[in-house]
Motif scaffolding. Structure first.
Motif, PDB file in Angstrom:
ATOM      1  N   MET A  18      27.737  44.791  44.867  1.00 43.39           N
ATOM      2  CA  MET A  18      27.412  45.941  44.036  1.00 43.39           C
ATOM      3  C   MET A  18      28.624  46.427  43.239  1.00 43.39           C
ATOM      4  O   MET A  18      28.491  46.902  42.107  1.00 43.39           O
ATOM      5  N   ASN A  19      29.821  46.287  43.815  1.00 45.40           N
ATOM      6  CA  ASN A  19      31.032  46.595  43.063  1.00 45.40           C
ATOM      7  C   ASN A  19      31.120  45.717  41.821  1.00 45.40           C
ATOM      8  O   ASN A  19      31.342  46.197  40.710  1.00 45.40           O
ATOM      9  N   VAL A  20      30.928  44.416  42.020  1.00 47.41           N
ATOM     10  CA  VAL A  20      31.023  43.484  40.898  1.00 47.41           C
ATOM     11  C   VAL A  20      29.938  43.775  39.863  1.00 47.41           C
ATOM     12  O   VAL A  20      30.201  43.801  38.653  1.00 47.41           O
TER      13      VAL A  20
ATOM     14  N   ASP B  71      19.642  39.792  34.670  1.00 48.94           N
ATOM     15  CA  ASP B  71      19.612  38.427  35.194  1.00 48.94           C
ATOM     16  C   ASP B  71      20.981  37.756  35.082  1.00 48.94           C
ATOM     17  O   ASP B  71      21.425  37.034  35.983  1.00 48.94           O
ATOM     18  N   VAL B  72      21.664  38.001  33.964  1.00 48.20           N
ATOM     19  CA  VAL B  72      23.017  37.459  33.778  1.00 48.20           C
ATOM     20  C   VAL B  72      23.974  38.082  34.785  1.00 48.20           C
ATOM     21  O   VAL B  72      24.834  37.405  35.371  1.00 48.20           O
ATOM     22  N   LEU B  73      23.812  39.366  35.010  1.00 48.53           N
ATOM     23  CA  LEU B  73      24.693  40.100  35.913  1.00 48.53           C
ATOM     24  C   LEU B  73      24.630  39.547  37.336  1.00 48.53           C
ATOM     25  O   LEU B  73      25.664  39.320  37.973  1.00 48.53           O
ATOM     26  N   LYS B  74      23.432  39.302  37.842  1.00 51.48           N
ATOM     27  CA  LYS B  74      23.293  38.776  39.205  1.00 51.48           C
ATOM     28  C   LYS B  74      23.897  37.373  39.319  1.00 51.48           C
ATOM     29  O   LYS B  74      24.564  37.057  40.303  1.00 51.48           O
ATOM     30  N   ARG B  75      23.663  36.554  38.295  1.00 53.83           N
ATOM     31  CA  ARG B  75      24.218  35.199  38.324  1.00 53.83           C
ATOM     32  C   ARG B  75      25.739  35.230  38.274  1.00 53.83           C
ATOM     33  O   ARG B  75      26.413  34.540  39.045  1.00 53.83           O
ATOM     34  N   ARG B  76      26.299  36.044  37.378  1.00 56.14           N
ATOM     35  CA  ARG B  76      27.748  36.111  37.242  1.00 56.14           C
ATOM     36  C   ARG B  76      28.402  36.708  38.495  1.00 56.14           C
ATOM     37  O   ARG B  76      29.474  36.261  38.916  1.00 56.14           O
ATOM     38  N   ALA B  77      27.762  37.710  39.099  1.00 55.76           N
ATOM     39  CA  ALA B  77      28.323  38.302  40.312  1.00 55.76           C
ATOM     40  C   ALA B  77      28.421  37.255  41.416  1.00 55.76           C
ATOM     41  O   ALA B  77      29.445  37.161  42.114  1.00 55.76           O
ATOM     42  N   ALA B  78      27.379  36.451  41.566  1.00 52.65           N
ATOM     43  CA  ALA B  78      27.406  35.392  42.573  1.00 52.65           C
ATOM     44  C   ALA B  78      28.491  34.364  42.260  1.00 52.65           C
ATOM     45  O   ALA B  78      29.204  33.891  43.162  1.00 52.65           O
ATOM     46  N   GLU B  79      28.651  34.021  40.974  1.00 51.79           N
ATOM     47  CA  GLU B  79      29.638  33.011  40.577  1.00 51.79           C
ATOM     48  C   GLU B  79      31.061  33.484  40.850  1.00 51.79           C
ATOM     49  O   GLU B  79      31.880  32.729  41.414  1.00 51.79           O
ATOM     50  N   VAL B  80      31.379  34.716  40.464  1.00 49.99           N
ATOM     51  CA  VAL B  80      32.768  35.163  40.617  1.00 49.99           C
ATOM     52  C   VAL B  80      33.105  35.458  42.081  1.00 49.99           C
ATOM     53  O   VAL B  80      34.250  35.251  42.503  1.00 49.99           O
TER      54      VAL B  80
ATOM     55  N   VAL C 275      33.791  39.295  35.865  1.00 50.01           N
ATOM     56  CA  VAL C 275      32.338  39.215  35.839  1.00 50.01           C
ATOM     57  C   VAL C 275      31.776  39.108  34.419  1.00 50.01           C
ATOM     58  O   VAL C 275      30.764  38.445  34.187  1.00 50.01           O
ATOM     59  N   HIS C 276      32.437  39.718  33.431  1.00 46.28           N
ATOM     60  CA  HIS C 276      31.939  39.659  32.055  1.00 46.28           C
ATOM     61  C   HIS C 276      32.499  38.466  31.279  1.00 46.28           C
ATOM     62  O   HIS C 276      32.325  38.371  30.073  1.00 46.28           O
ATOM     63  N   ASP C 277      33.169  37.542  31.989  1.00 51.00           N
ATOM     64  CA  ASP C 277      33.675  36.290  31.419  1.00 51.00           C
ATOM     65  C   ASP C 277      34.628  36.533  30.246  1.00 51.00           C
ATOM     66  O   ASP C 277      34.420  36.046  29.140  1.00 51.00           O
ATOM     67  N   PRO C 278      35.719  37.280  30.477  1.00 48.77           N
ATOM     68  CA  PRO C 278      36.659  37.576  29.390  1.00 48.77           C
ATOM     69  C   PRO C 278      37.508  36.366  29.015  1.00 48.77           C
ATOM     70  O   PRO C 278      37.677  35.441  29.818  1.00 48.77           O
ATOM     71  N   ASP C 279      38.051  36.384  27.802  1.00 48.21           N
ATOM     72  CA  ASP C 279      38.980  35.338  27.368  1.00 48.21           C
ATOM     73  C   ASP C 279      40.348  35.522  28.006  1.00 48.21           C
ATOM     74  O   ASP C 279      41.077  34.565  28.236  1.00 48.21           O
ATOM     75  N   ILE C 280      40.710  36.788  28.242  1.00 49.00           N
ATOM     76  CA  ILE C 280      42.061  37.144  28.688  1.00 49.00           C
ATOM     77  C   ILE C 280      41.967  37.941  29.983  1.00 49.00           C
ATOM     78  O   ILE C 280      41.158  38.861  30.097  1.00 49.00           O
TER      79      ILE C 280
END
Length: 309
Positions: free
Chosen positions: A98-100, A112-121, A153-158
Motif C-alpha cells: 500500500m505504501n508503494v 491496473d498499472v499501479l498493481k502490476r508496477r507495485a508487484a514488480e518493484v 513505481v512510476h518508472d522514472p528515467d532518473i
C-alpha cells in the motif's frame, strides 16, 4: 549534447547568510551513475533537493532531455524523476504494498498499472514476500529498499538517491548495491550522494566532488586519480621510530608510529630504490604492503579535508 538526460547549470541556494550551494553544475546521461561526493554539510542534499524540484534555487537551471523543465511542465518533469530521500519516508502502519501504491497514485498511475508496477518493484528490491507486512516491522535496510521501490513505481528515467545506505548493515548495503547495479544495466540514470568513497568507487561512472557548496573536482575515477602526483602507496612496517632527519628527502612520506606510508608512481619500479634508501638511512624494514590511492586521497589533496569531516 543530444544524449544528455539531465543538465544542471550554475545552481545556487542560500539560507540567509549561509550559502549551501554555489555554482554547482553537472550532466547525467542514460545508464550512468553519477556519484555526488562530499563531507557532511557540503551541499549534496541541497543539490538533490533542487534537482528533484523540492527546493527552489536562487539561481541556475535544471533541464531534462527534450527541453523539459520544472517551470515549463511540472508534472512531466516530476514523472521522470524518482527520489530516495536521506530520511526514510514511509507510512509505518500501512502494508508495504500500500505504501508503494500510494506513491504511484500520486503520479496518476491507472489502477491496473499501479498493481502490476507495485508487484514488480517489490520483487525487484527483494520484498515480494513482505508485501502485506507493515514497515514498522522491517529492519532499517528493508525500509531503505522499500523507499527505493516507492521511488521506482512510476518508472522514472532518473533516480536520485541521497545517502541511501545510511544506518544499514553490510548485508542490506550489498542488497541495495545489487538493486542499483541492476537498474543501471536496465538503462536507468542514477545520482548517488555519499561521503563513503568505497561506495562511489563501486558504483559511479562519473564523480562530482563538492565542498562548502562548490564543485572542487569532476570527472571519471581515472581522471580524478590522474590529478594525484602518485596513485599507488607503499606501506612499510619498520623497527623503532626513526627521527625526522632520516626521513628527509623521501617522496611524500607520512608516518604513524612504526608505519610509513610512501606515495609512489610505480610500485614495481620504485620499491627497490626506496628500500635501498631506507637501509642507507639506518631504517630497518620488517614488513611491506602495497595499496592504491582512493577517492579520499583525491579529496584530501584538493581540500586538505577528509570526506567524512
Amino acid at each position: 549534447m543530444s544524449d544528455d538526460l539531465l543538465v544542471a547549470c550554475g545552481l545556487r541556494k542560500a539560507y540567509g547568510s549561509r550559502v549551501a550551494v554555489q555554482e554547482v553544475s553537472l550532466v547525467l546521461r542514460p545508464g550512468e551513475v553519477l556519484g555526488l561526493l562530499g563531507p557532511n554539510g557540503a551541499g549534496k542534499s541541497t543539490t538533490v533537493g533542487i534537482i528533484s524540484g523540492l527546493t527552489v534555487p536562487d539561481a541556475g537551471s535544471v533541464t531534462l532531455s527534450g527541453g523539459v523543465t520544472l517551470a515549463s511542465d511540472p508534472m512531466a518533469y516530476k514523472r521522470r524523476i524518482g527520489l530516495v530521500p536521506q530520511d526514510i519516508a514511509l507510512y509505518e502502519d500501512l502494508p508495504a504494498r500500500m505504501n508503494v501504491e500510494l506513491f504511484g497514485a500520486l503520479y496518476g498511475l491507472a489502477p491496473d498499472v499501479l498493481k502490476r508496477r507495485a508487484a514488480e518493484v517489490l520483487a525487484m528490491v527483494g520484498l515480494a514476500d513482505r508485501a502485506r507486512d507493515k514497515p514498522a516491522t522491517f529492519s532499517g535496510g528493508m525500509k531503505r529498499r522499500l523507499n527505493i521501490a516507492c521511488a521506482l513505481v512510476h518508472d522514472p528515467d532518473i533516480l536520485l538517491l541521497d545517502e541511501p545506505t545510511a544506518g544499514v548493515d553490510p548485508h542490506s548495503r550489498n542488497a541495495i548495491f545489487d538493486n542499483l547495479e541492476a537498474l543501471k544495466r536496465a538503462g536507468k540514470a542514477l545520482v548517488y550522494t555519499t561521503h563513503y568513497m568505497e561506495e562511489a568507487e563501486r558504483l559511479a561512472d562519473h564523480l562530482v566532488i563538492v565542498d562548502h557548496g562548490r564543485v572542487v573536482a569532476s570527472g571519471t575515477q581515472a581522471q580524478l586519480f590522474a590529478r594525484l602526483p602518485a596513485v599507488q602507496r607503499l606501506r612499510v612496517e619498520i623497527d623503532g621510530e626513526p627521527d625526522e632527519v632520516a626521513l628527509q628527502g623521501l617522496p611524500d612520506v607520512t608516518r604513524s608510529g612504526q608505519r610509513l606510508e610512501i606515495a609512489v608512481a610505480d610500485v614495481g619500479h620504485d620499491t627497490s630504490a626506496l628500500l635501498a634508501a631506507l637501509a642507507q638511512r639506518g631504517v630497518a624494514v620488517r614488513g611491506l604492503a602495497t595499496a592504491r590511492a582512493t577517492l579520499e586521497d583525491v579529496f584530501l589533496a584538493l581540500t586538505g579535508r577528509q570526506l567524512r569531516d
